[in-house]
Design a protein around this motif. Structure first.
Motif, PDB file in Angstrom:
ATOM      1  N   THR A   1      -1.741 -11.689   4.756  1.00  0.00           N
ATOM      2  CA  THR A   1      -2.892 -10.825   4.527  1.00  0.00           C
ATOM      3  C   THR A   1      -2.706 -10.157   3.172  1.00  0.00           C
ATOM      4  N   LEU A   2      -3.679 -10.336   2.314  1.00  0.00           N
ATOM      5  CA  LEU A   2      -3.621  -9.815   0.947  1.00  0.00           C
ATOM      6  C   LEU A   2      -4.277  -8.444   0.866  1.00  0.00           C
ATOM      7  N   PRO A   3      -4.035  -7.702  -0.219  1.00  0.00           N
ATOM      8  CA  PRO A   3      -4.757  -6.444  -0.399  1.00  0.00           C
ATOM      9  C   PRO A   3      -6.261  -6.721  -0.341  1.00  0.00           C
ATOM     10  N   GLY A   4      -6.990  -5.920   0.357  1.00  0.00           N
ATOM     11  CA  GLY A   4      -8.418  -6.138   0.535  1.00  0.00           C
ATOM     12  C   GLY A   4      -8.743  -6.851   1.832  1.00  0.00           C
ATOM     13  N   GLY A   5      -7.719  -7.402   2.522  1.00  0.00           N
ATOM     14  CA  GLY A   5      -7.937  -7.989   3.834  1.00  0.00           C
ATOM     15  C   GLY A   5      -8.118  -9.492   3.901  1.00  0.00           C
ATOM     16  N   SER A   6      -8.230 -10.177   2.765  1.00  0.00           N
ATOM     17  CA  SER A   6      -8.363 -11.643   2.841  1.00  0.00           C
ATOM     18  C   SER A   6      -7.018 -12.253   3.248  1.00  0.00           C
ATOM     19  N   GLU A   7      -7.076 -13.461   3.794  1.00  0.00           N
ATOM     20  CA  GLU A   7      -5.874 -14.135   4.269  1.00  0.00           C
ATOM     21  C   GLU A   7      -5.713 -15.482   3.598  1.00  0.00           C
ATOM     22  N   THR A   8      -4.463 -15.892   3.433  1.00  0.00           N
ATOM     23  CA  THR A   8      -4.157 -17.198   2.857  1.00  0.00           C
ATOM     24  C   THR A   8      -3.005 -17.822   3.655  1.00  0.00           C
ATOM     25  N   PRO A   9      -3.032 -19.144   3.842  1.00  0.00           N
ATOM     26  CA  PRO A   9      -1.943 -19.796   4.581  1.00  0.00           C
ATOM     27  C   PRO A   9      -0.630 -19.685   3.814  1.00  0.00           C
ATOM     28  N   LEU A  10       0.460 -19.759   4.552  1.00  0.00           N
ATOM     29  CA  LEU A  10       1.774 -19.757   3.929  1.00  0.00           C
ATOM     30  C   LEU A  10       2.673 -20.759   4.637  1.00  0.00           C
ATOM     31  N   ALA A  11       3.761 -21.083   3.964  1.00  0.00           N
ATOM     32  CA  ALA A  11       4.839 -21.882   4.544  1.00  0.00           C
ATOM     33  C   ALA A  11       6.116 -21.074   4.348  1.00  0.00           C
ATOM     34  N   TRP A  12       7.015 -21.165   5.292  1.00  0.00           N
ATOM     35  CA  TRP A  12       8.287 -20.465   5.148  1.00  0.00           C
ATOM     36  C   TRP A  12       9.432 -21.353   5.571  1.00  0.00           C
ATOM     37  N   GLU A  13      10.597 -21.044   5.029  1.00  0.00           N
ATOM     38  CA  GLU A  13      11.811 -21.766   5.386  1.00  0.00           C
ATOM     39  C   GLU A  13      12.958 -20.783   5.359  1.00  0.00           C
TER      40      GLU A  13
END
Length: 124
Positions: free
Chosen positions: A112-124
């Motif tokens: 969740t970014l500032p302003g409330g929009s969302e973007t997918p992520l990958a983690w390891e």
């Protein structure tokens, strides 16, 4: 996805009802006890105190974030201390980089970014 969850539940119920023990010990460690069958065996964020590297689309190119367990349950990154909490099968990390990281088992999630929009992520 619901059909897959329903099928897993039916399979688990059938195994329990028939007394089959071929799946005994399927839970590899205590941190995965109580997880649905489709989540077993997937990597869990911060398992055994391991750091997590997050990759997500940024304004220009890809952004990476190193999230490190620190200070008795906190998460540190970039000289700051944030917090982690379990929520609906995910680990939610907040207080870092003006973002909220939602880490799902298996290396996926969203940010969740500032302003409330969302973007997918990958983690390891």
């Amino acid at each position: 996805m619901r059909a897959l969850k329903a099928a897993a539940l039916i399979a688990a119920t059938t195994l329990a009802a028939t007394g089959l023990t071929g799946c005994a010990g399927i839970v590899p460690n205590a941190s995965q006890a109580g997880l649905p069958l489709w989540e077993l065996g997937k990597p869990r964020p911060f398992a055994d105190g391991a750091p997590v590297t997050v990759v997500a689309a940024g304004d220009v190119g890809m952004d990476t974030f190193a999230l490190l367990p620190c200070n008795s349950g906190a998460i540190c990154s970039g000289g700051r201390v944030g917090s982690a909490a379990a929520a609906e099968g995910s680990v939610v990390v907040s207080g870092l980089h003006d973002r909220i990281f939602h880490l799902l088992p298996g290396g996926t999630g969203h940010m969740t970014l500032p302003g409330g929009s969302e973007t997918p992520l990958a983690w390891e």
